[in-house]
Design a protein around this motif. Structure first.
Motif, PDB file in Angstrom:
ATOM      1  N   ILE A  90       0.859  -1.181   0.000  1.00 23.21           N
ATOM      2  CA  ILE A  90       0.000   0.000   0.000  1.00 23.21           C
ATOM      3  C   ILE A  90       0.896   1.231   0.000  1.00 23.21           C
ATOM      4  CG2 ILE A  90      -1.937  -1.135   1.162  1.00 23.21           C
ATOM      5  CD1 ILE A  90      -1.009   0.244   3.765  1.00 23.21           C
ATOM      6  N   GLN A  91       0.296   2.388  -0.201  1.00 25.62           N
ATOM      7  CA  GLN A  91       1.048   3.638  -0.300  1.00 25.62           C
ATOM      8  C   GLN A  91       0.285   4.758   0.406  1.00 25.62           C
ATOM      9  OE1 GLN A  91       3.569   5.503  -0.379  1.00 25.62           O
ATOM     10  NE2 GLN A  91       4.292   5.488  -2.505  1.00 25.62           N
ATOM     11  N   PHE A 105       3.195  12.807   8.729  1.00 28.06           N
ATOM     12  CA  PHE A 105       2.826  11.454   8.300  1.00 28.06           C
ATOM     13  C   PHE A 105       2.022  10.772   9.408  1.00 28.06           C
ATOM     14  CE2 PHE A 105       3.160   7.448   6.190  1.00 28.06           C
ATOM     15  CZ  PHE A 105       3.564   7.738   4.887  1.00 28.06           C
ATOM     16  N   PRO A 106       0.795  10.312   9.107  1.00 30.01           N
ATOM     17  CA  PRO A 106      -0.016   9.660  10.138  1.00 30.01           C
ATOM     18  C   PRO A 106       0.660   8.386  10.639  1.00 30.01           C
ATOM     19  CG  PRO A 106      -1.334  10.225   8.204  1.00 30.01           C
ATOM     20  CD  PRO A 106       0.095  10.408   7.814  1.00 30.01           C
ATOM     21  N   VAL A 107       0.719   8.234  11.947  1.00 28.29           N
ATOM     22  CA  VAL A 107       1.397   7.084  12.540  1.00 28.29           C
ATOM     23  C   VAL A 107       0.737   5.780  12.104  1.00 28.29           C
ATOM     24  CG1 VAL A 107       1.971   5.917  14.704  1.00 28.29           C
ATOM     25  CG2 VAL A 107       2.263   8.393  14.505  1.00 28.29           C
ATOM     26  N   ASP A 108      -0.595   5.779  12.012  1.00 28.41           N
ATOM     27  CA  ASP A 108      -1.273   4.542  11.615  1.00 28.41           C
ATOM     28  C   ASP A 108      -0.935   4.171  10.181  1.00 28.41           C
ATOM     29  OD1 ASP A 108      -2.756   6.746  10.646  1.00 28.41           O
ATOM     30  OD2 ASP A 108      -4.618   5.587  10.599  1.00 28.41           O
ATOM     31  N   LYS A 109      -0.745   5.170   9.321  1.00 24.87           N
ATOM     32  CA  LYS A 109      -0.356   4.879   7.933  1.00 24.87           C
ATOM     33  C   LYS A 109       1.066   4.340   7.877  1.00 24.87           C
ATOM     34  CE  LYS A 109      -4.112   6.267   5.789  1.00 24.87           C
ATOM     35  NZ  LYS A 109      -4.988   5.298   5.071  1.00 24.87           N
ATOM     36  N   ASN A 161       4.038  -3.818   3.512  1.00 22.77           N
ATOM     37  CA  ASN A 161       5.052  -3.775   2.460  1.00 22.77           C
ATOM     38  C   ASN A 161       6.339  -4.501   2.830  1.00 22.77           C
ATOM     39  OD1 ASN A 161       3.098  -1.790   1.792  1.00 22.77           O
ATOM     40  ND2 ASN A 161       4.554  -0.721   0.504  1.00 22.77           N
ATOM     41  N   MET A 162       6.659  -4.572   4.130  1.00 19.75           N
ATOM     42  CA  MET A 162       7.928  -5.183   4.518  1.00 19.75           C
ATOM     43  C   MET A 162       7.765  -6.352   5.487  1.00 19.75           C
ATOM     44  SD  MET A 162      11.393  -3.459   6.136  1.00 19.75           S
ATOM     45  CE  MET A 162      10.654  -3.119   7.738  1.00 19.75           C
ATOM     46  N   ASN A 163       7.069  -6.131   6.591  1.00 16.45           N
ATOM     47  CA  ASN A 163       6.971  -7.191   7.594  1.00 16.45           C
ATOM     48  C   ASN A 163       6.325  -8.455   7.046  1.00 16.45           C
ATOM     49  OD1 ASN A 163       8.060  -5.307   9.317  1.00 16.45           O
ATOM     50  ND2 ASN A 163       6.218  -5.032  10.561  1.00 16.45           N
ATOM     51  N   SER A 164       5.363  -8.293   6.151  1.00 12.72           N
ATOM     52  CA  SER A 164       4.678  -9.466   5.593  1.00 12.72           C
ATOM     53  C   SER A 164       5.667 -10.380   4.879  1.00 12.72           C
ATOM     54  CB  SER A 164       3.563  -9.047   4.639  1.00 12.72           C
ATOM     55  OG  SER A 164       4.081  -8.412   3.481  1.00 12.72           O
ATOM     56  N   ALA A 165       6.641  -9.790   4.193  1.00 11.48           N
ATOM     57  CA  ALA A 165       7.635 -10.596   3.481  1.00 11.48           C
ATOM     58  C   ALA A 165       8.485 -11.395   4.462  1.00 11.48           C
ATOM     59  CB  ALA A 165       8.519  -9.706   2.611  1.00 11.48           C
ATOM     60  N   ALA A 175       8.097   8.595   2.929  1.00 11.07           N
ATOM     61  CA  ALA A 175       9.049   8.053   3.899  1.00 11.07           C
ATOM     62  C   ALA A 175       8.789   6.588   4.213  1.00 11.07           C
ATOM     63  CB  ALA A 175       9.018   8.882   5.185  1.00 11.07           C
ATOM     64  N   ALA A 176       7.546   6.233   4.486  1.00 13.52           N
ATOM     65  CA  ALA A 176       7.235   4.856   4.883  1.00 13.52           C
ATOM     66  C   ALA A 176       7.460   3.892   3.720  1.00 13.52           C
ATOM     67  CB  ALA A 176       5.796   4.764   5.387  1.00 13.52           C
ATOM     68  N   TYR A 177       6.991   4.255   2.549  1.00 12.32           N
ATOM     69  CA  TYR A 177       7.120   3.387   1.380  1.00 12.32           C
ATOM     70  C   TYR A 177       8.586   3.178   1.025  1.00 12.32           C
ATOM     71  CZ  TYR A 177       5.952   1.469  -3.236  1.00 12.32           C
ATOM     72  OH  TYR A 177       5.825   0.656  -4.339  1.00 12.32           O
TER      73      TYR A 177
END
Length: 257
Positions: free
Chosen positions: A90-91, A99-103, A111-115, A150-152
């Motif tokens: 997701i993006q 940047f919302p903390v929940d986002k 995007n990362m932990n699932s892998a 930043a998150a992506y």
């Protein structure tokens, strides 16, 4: 490049890039497991369509990639896998101080932990079968950065680093782990943005694509889901048996700049 006799799990694959990859893997003869967080008739119908079109086994398994336990359970429900494609993502775009903390948490999780969770669950199955391929769908943003993402960018850089680590841990086994780094890809989601962008900039379709949407992609052309699927099939083939721990950019020259 046949993948007959193999089973592939593709996360986030009921649309867009994931679905395109699933179709190309099925075309190469592998059984496929589609996945997303929904559980609709349409999701299961997609699997049935792939099964009928390519003459392979195909099914859909619901799993929320933001939850580690469900990521791992996906692998077990599928009965293990020979090929794992981590595609779910997701993006959200915002300045880091706004940047919302929940986002942030959701993007890092999906995007990362699932892998991490799917790879950890899949590797024992691959080792038991004596063969395996992990393909992580990262991004051009796994190799470079853009403002307000930043998150992506952090997540995709993390995926690239994890790819290298897994490759080193499996280097003496018949298992490979690589990352594909797409630039802008023409998906239904991107296609839907074109009319609004045309109106915003008062430009024609081609001008919007080349001057606005693909400003950072030197080819000025979108990558396609079929091209990403073909790249994935190659990485799963015997021809790529000595390709591991690396990134393949499908970005029209973006990261060459």
């Amino acid at each position: 490049m046949t993948l007959s006799g193999k089973t592939a799990i593709i996360t986030g694959s009921n649309s867009g890039i994931g679905l395109g990859i699933a179709r190309e893997i099925a075309r190469a003869g592998a059984a496929v497991v589609l996945n997303s967080f929904t559980d609709r008739k349409e999701d299961h119908a997609l699997a049935a369509e792939i099964a009928q079109e390519f003459g392979v086994e195909a099914r859909y398994i619901k799993a929320d990639m933001s939850k580690g336990a469900e990521c791992r359970d996906l692998i077990e429900q599928a009965g293990g896998c020979d090929i794992l494609v981590n595609n779910a993502g997701i993006q959200h775009v915002a300045p880091i101080d706004e940047f919302p903390v929940d986002k942030w948490d959701a993007i890092i999780a999906i995007n990362m932990n699932s892998a991490f969770h799917t790879i950890a669950a899949a590797l024992p199955h691959m080792r038991k079968r004596g063969w395996g391929r992990v393909v992580n769908i990262a991004s051009a943003h796994g190799l470079t950065a853009s403002p307000f993402k930043a998150a992506y960018v952090a997540a995709k850089h993390g995926v690239v680093g994890m790819t290298k680590t897994v490759a080193l841990e499996t280097a003496e086994e018949p298992i490979t782990c690589n990352a594909i780094c797409p630039g802008y890809v023409l998906t239904p989601l991107v296609e839907a943005q074109i009319p609004d962008t045309m109106e915003k900039y008062n430009m024609g379709r081609e001008e919007v694509i080349k001057k606005v949407m693909l400003e950072r992609q030197p080819s000025r052309e979108f990558a396609t889901v079929e091209q990403l699927g073909g790249t994935t099939v190659f990485l799963c083939s015997d021809a790529a048996a000595q390709i591991t721990g690396t990134t393949i950019s499908v970005d029209g020259g973006w990261t060459a700049l």
